[in-house]
Every structure is written in structure tokens, then in C-alpha cells.
Design an enzyme around this catalytic site. Sequence first.
Site, mmCIF file in Angstrom:
data_model
loop_
_atom_site.group_PDB
_atom_site.id
_atom_site.type_symbol
_atom_site.label_atom_id
_atom_site.label_comp_id
_atom_site.label_asym_id
_atom_site.label_seq_id
_atom_site.Cartn_x
_atom_site.Cartn_y
_atom_site.Cartn_z
ATOM 1 N N ASP A 191 -1.810 -1.607 6.485
ATOM 2 C CA ASP A 191 -2.052 -1.180 7.858
ATOM 3 C C ASP A 191 -3.509 -0.830 8.117
ATOM 4 O O ASP A 191 -3.895 -0.620 9.263
ATOM 5 C CB ASP A 191 -1.174 0.028 8.217
ATOM 6 C CG ASP A 191 -1.487 1.247 7.356
ATOM 7 O OD1 ASP A 191 -2.242 1.113 6.375
ATOM 8 O OD2 ASP A 191 -0.968 2.333 7.657
ATOM 9 N N ASP A 226 0.859 -1.176 0.000
ATOM 10 C CA ASP A 226 0.000 0.000 0.000
ATOM 11 C C ASP A 226 0.905 1.238 0.000
ATOM 12 O O ASP A 226 2.057 1.177 0.421
ATOM 13 C CB ASP A 226 -0.878 -0.016 1.256
ATOM 14 C CG ASP A 226 -1.973 1.039 1.198
ATOM 15 O OD1 ASP A 226 -2.207 1.579 0.104
ATOM 16 O OD2 ASP A 226 -2.582 1.309 2.244
ATOM 17 N N THR A 276 0.041 4.468 1.443
ATOM 18 C CA THR A 276 -0.044 5.133 2.736
ATOM 19 C C THR A 276 0.418 4.197 3.852
ATOM 20 O O THR A 276 -0.069 3.077 3.975
ATOM 21 C CB THR A 276 -1.485 5.586 3.008
ATOM 22 O OG1 THR A 276 -1.928 6.376 1.915
ATOM 23 C CG2 THR A 276 -1.546 6.404 4.283
#
Length: 783
Positions: free
Chosen positions: A539, A305, A307
Amino acid sequence: MSIDHTALGTIDGGLTSAEVAERVAAGKTNDVPARASRTVGQIVRANVLTRINAIYGVLFAIIMSTGYFLDGMFGLLIIFNSGIGMIQELRAKRTLEKLAIVGQARPTVRRDGAPVELAPNEIVLDDVIELGPGDKIVVDGVVLAADSLEIDESLLTGESDPVVKHPGDQVLSGSFVVAGSGAYRATKVGRDAYAAKLAEEASKFTLVKSELRSGIDKILKFITFLLIPAGALTIYNQLFNVNESLADALRGMVAALVPMVPEGLILMTSIAFAVGVIRLGQRQCLVQELPAIEGLARVDVVCADKTGTLTENGMRLSEVRSTNGDASVTLALAALARTEARPNASLLAIAEAYPDDPGWHATAVAPFSSARKWSGASFTDHGHWVLGAPDVLLPAGDAARTEAEQIGSQGLRVLLLGRTDVPLDSHEAPGTVRAAALVVLEQKVRPDAKETLDYFASQNVTVKVISGDNALSVGAVAASLDLPNSADPIDARNLPEDKEELASVLEERAVFGRVTPAQKRSMVGALQSRKHTVAMTGDGVNDVLALKDADIGVAMGSGSPATRAVAQIVLLDNKFATLPHVVGEGRRVIGNIERVSNLFLTKTVYSVILALMVGIAQVNYPFLPRHVTVIAWFTIGIPAFVLSLAPNNERARTGFVARVMRMAIPSGAIIATATFVAYMLVHNETTSERSGTTALITLMIIALWVLAIVARPYKWWKIGLIALMSTASLLLFVLPFTQRFFALDPTNTSYTMLAIGIAAIGVVLVEIVWWIQRKLMPPPVED
């Protein structure tokens, strides 16, 4: 952040301390065993009561019964193997438990009228537990309050769509919150909870379910079956063909059987895994399932990912560009930032920029969801406002959307603040959105991101950036890090649904934006359909399904509890740069175990073949048990221990068993044949001590050469190890004390030269076998 009770309605203050004490006394606690819960007693039993120790125990008892106590030295291996195995696993257990406490999800529970964070095992029956986006449901319960609460139960039921929950609805442990907030009362705790049994089984400290372990187990089972006929043949030959006494016959049988058992292979594997856990623990990396160390070493695609992986988690509001001169833009942003009990990073940045509460009263709230990519609220006297992705809320060709894409192409995150005529609790929301402002947010690229991506590129590990953000923005960040194939990012809304077509696109492209949680899962499956071993990092809640399906799930320590719960590896320091160390540790484990397996299994092969040759020839077995013990020390045991813990960056490959046996079988056959020939040429002409010494010299020289081959490519410490073992072996035949202790007689120079000559031929043959193996199967690259 605790629940906004004005939005949720009234819920009670939870249990009092006295009520909690009553439930603890009654055993109504959430007593599910913690991860890495193997007890000290279980560790001791698992390391003492092994197949190898059982075999050695029987053979040791046989030798003791004969009175030849010096030949029982191999019995020390039972203590050595068990002791080292227990020490390393106990160290690994302590490391895991300490890290698990640090990385543990701590739900917010209301006690004595106030919210408090507790460990899951501190929850008791009837506790009131607060919920927010990303929270894992830790026990079963009934919803007390809900504000647009959406629960994902796919890990339990397989249903991919989130379920909207209302007061009175049931929630099950193992599910997690994807949007909204609420509270529920615990109705089932501990082993009564829905997912408790599954969680308990998945959380055990284990060294199984890996290609490495399963391959070794297959080899050990096969060897166990070989021992019975080999032992029967040897003792029959000693008693009836050679006419030895029962004691000498038993001693010969034990001498033949002891080297057949690869006694240190399981030990070295256990140590390698356990030391890997400890080393990674020192880097704040929690390995929740031990085979993950091995699995990540085999990974050839990493899906990351943007971010929280390539960029920092936190954001800063850069600017707000009003598109129509609406004076209430800043007030609307400040109000929206306060509508969610647990705002995401974007709302936190907005709230930080506008700290003053405008006092707007929300009549309806649509919390942010990764699937719809927008949030919003309806306010009394102030209308309906939405905040989300411009390319989702606005039609193609809209001027504000075009401007947002231009800004996003610079690597910035852009959100649209817009008005709509549709109440946010309507099924038609968001309706037709009118742009009011563009909210520009800055994200800081992690300083170690480029170095990490460069590492993976050097290892031929492909990185795919899969993000929910705008594709141009994601592409700009990836391009700034020189990620290969990042120049042409793809909007995931244009991806094909067919798995085969999707896999083809994924093979060619590296950057994907506007990816939904379901698409992340599909992308992992598509890559796996092309025989890729996939690691997924993430996350957020939107990463959970993909993490679960990936071969290796890697979660950030600051990520949501649901994300950490399903991942095999948790990076507690939140550093993407830790991943190369995990890959390196996996490679060290696999590469080194393969090296030492060659040593152990070569010994097994030559022992089996030599026993058969001696039985067929109807002659005495050439060695005493003390001989095979010292051979194991200098050519296998000590070198294997050093090699199993050494640095090793060889790239992992599948086919462990076949590859090891292709080297061990011909090498073992050459050693057995050379040893047998040297023995047969002298055994009728001299004493048993001299003939045994001749055979032992032949065997030692070729076995040391196999060690030299296995240790390649050479480094100074490997050369030193080989030199030390060779010197120790030479002293064995030279020192008067060792000659007497091990019953050796190398005084006949012609026999010694004969042994060296035959060994030289064996060395050449082993070298040819090794050369052929390299031609047929080129070795992995070592970095």
C-alpha cells in the site's frame, strides 16, 4: 492535508473558475480515456464481428440458398453468442467503471486560491497541483515549490534512485513522489503528456494476454485452416461420388462443417472472465487488468507487507521511554510531527498523542524515506532531531538499540528519537546520533489475517512477509499468526546481492525486515528466477517497484495513488482477506474453461475425422445440419454454459492446450470411429433416415459419456445436469413431433440395439483413455 506554504514558500492560488472554463472550452483538458474505456460500439463490434460468426454467417447463407430452412437453426447461435457476450461485457464494463471511480487517485489542485481534490480528467492546462509522499504525477509540469521533494522516475526511465526536484525542474506523468512535498504547474495534459499513450493502452478493457486466451486462439486458427479442405472434400464427395443434387451436397457440407467450429468456446471464456469481474466487484475488488484473475490463480508465492496487510494501517502511541532524561523529548516529538505536509502513520500517531504545537521553527527538514528509514528536522534554538529506525541510526551494541530490539520482538514498532550535531539539510546527515528516547507504537493485527494465511497454507501457496520494519517486530507479528518458517526472521541488510544466492535464502525463509524498495524488487525477481509465479501486495510508495515487477500486483484501496496505479488488482475495502476470493475466482475461470474446452474440442475432433472417413468411403454424410445443432445443444452448449459458471476450486496449472488436446483427440477419434462403423453397417440396408438415426444414437451416447467424465467429480447438481441432458436426448428419439422435426426413424429395434452396442464399446474405450490420462497426469486437488 494541504501543503504547508510557510515551508514551501509562496505559490499562487492556482487558476480561477473563469480561467478553467476558458481552457475547457479550448480543449486544453486532461482527456486521457479512463480505465475500462472500451465504448459500447467497440463492445458490439468485438462481439458481432468475430471469426466464429463470420464462418457461421457464410454457412447459414449457403443453407438458406438451398431452401432447407429448418437446417439453418445453427444460425441462431450467431445471435445467441453475440447477445450474451455483449450483455456480460457491458455489465463488466459498468462494474469496472463504478469501482474505478471509487479507487481513482484524486490529486489536490489549487483552484480560486483553495485546495480541492479533483479527478485526473478534470485537470486543465496551467493548473497548480500539490504533491506529497505517494502522490502520482498525473500530468507533465514544472515544479513551482519544493520541500525536500524526491521523485521516483524509474517506471519511465529505469533509473532506480529518486531524483531531488527544485523549483523550475520538470516532472513527468507516470512518476511518483517518494519523499517531501511541493507543487507544480501543468504544462502538458491529455495525450500530450509523457505517459499518456502508455497509460491509455494499459488501461483498455481486454481479455487477451493470458495463457487461456492465447491457447484458445491457437486452436481456433488451426481449426479455421482445416475447414477449407474438409469442406472441399465433403462437397466433392457428395457431388461426384454419391451424385447428390447441388442443394443436398451443400446441405451435407454444412452439416459436416458446423460441428467442426467450437462456436461456444470464445463465448464461454468471455462470460467466465466477465462474470469474474462482476463477482469480484461485489466484494469491492477492482480488477484493472482482466488476465489478473487468471494470473492470481496460478500464483504460488505471495509477498505481503506487514503494515496495512497483516496489521491495520493506523497506529497508537503506546509509550515514550526517555533514555537520558531529556526534558524536551515531548516537545521535539510534537514539533517533528508537524514538519511534514503529509505525515506517515507513525507521525500521525505522535501528532495525535501531542496535539499542542510547541511553536518550534524548522530551518531544515528531511522527510521520511523508505530507503533511508528516518526523518528529521533542524530547529532554531532547539538543535537537530531525527526520528527513525534504531538499528539504522544507532551502532550495534548501543544500549538503546538493544532495548529497542527487545521491545520490537514483542511485535511492537519502535522508533528512536535522537539528537545530532549535523544539520538535516547536510549531505552528512544524520551524522552521529545520540539517543534521546524510544517511541513505542502499537499496531493492531487484522482479525482476518490468520484465516487468510491459513487458507494460503492449505493451498500450498507460500507467503513471504517483506517489511521495512524491524525484523524481530515483523517476526513477532508473523509468529502470532502461525505463519510457517516465521521463527527466524532475517534482517534484509544481511541478504546477499547475488540473485541466485538471494533466491536460495528466499526459498528457505519467510520473514524479512528492514527491506528497502530496491530489495523488494530484487526479491520478486529472485523468486521469479526459480519459476515461481509471484503476487506482491502493498500500500505504500516503497512497494511500487516490486508491485510493477511481480506477476500480479495487489494494492490496498487506501494505499498511495502510485501504488494503485501500477497494480493489476486493487482491494478497495483494504482487506487482505479478499485475496482468497480473487484466487478462487481465478481458479473457477481456468478450471471451468478447461472443462468446457474438452467438450467443444472433442466435438471438433470427431467432426473432422468423421468428415474425412465419409469422404474416403465415398458415402453420404450421415447427418443433417439440424442433427448436429441438436447434438451441440444437449451434449455441449447447455452443459458448457452451466459448467463455465459453476464453483470450481481446482488448483490452476500451466499447459492448458496440450492437456485439453490429450483428452479431446483420442475421445473425438473414438466417437468418430464408432459413429462411422454404426453408419456403415446399416446404410446400404435401409433408408437414409434410419441409417442417420443409428449413427446419431451412437454419437449421442458416447458424447453424453464424455460430458459425464468432464463433469467429475460429481455433485448433486452435476448429476442432475447429466440426467437432464440424457433425458432430453432420449425424448428426441421417442416423441413423434421431434422424430418428424429432426427426420429421425428409430423404429428398427435391431438397428437401435446395434447402435447401443457399438456405443457401449466406445464408452469403455473413452473411459480407458480417461483412466490413462489420470495416471499420466494426476488431476489437481479440488478443495
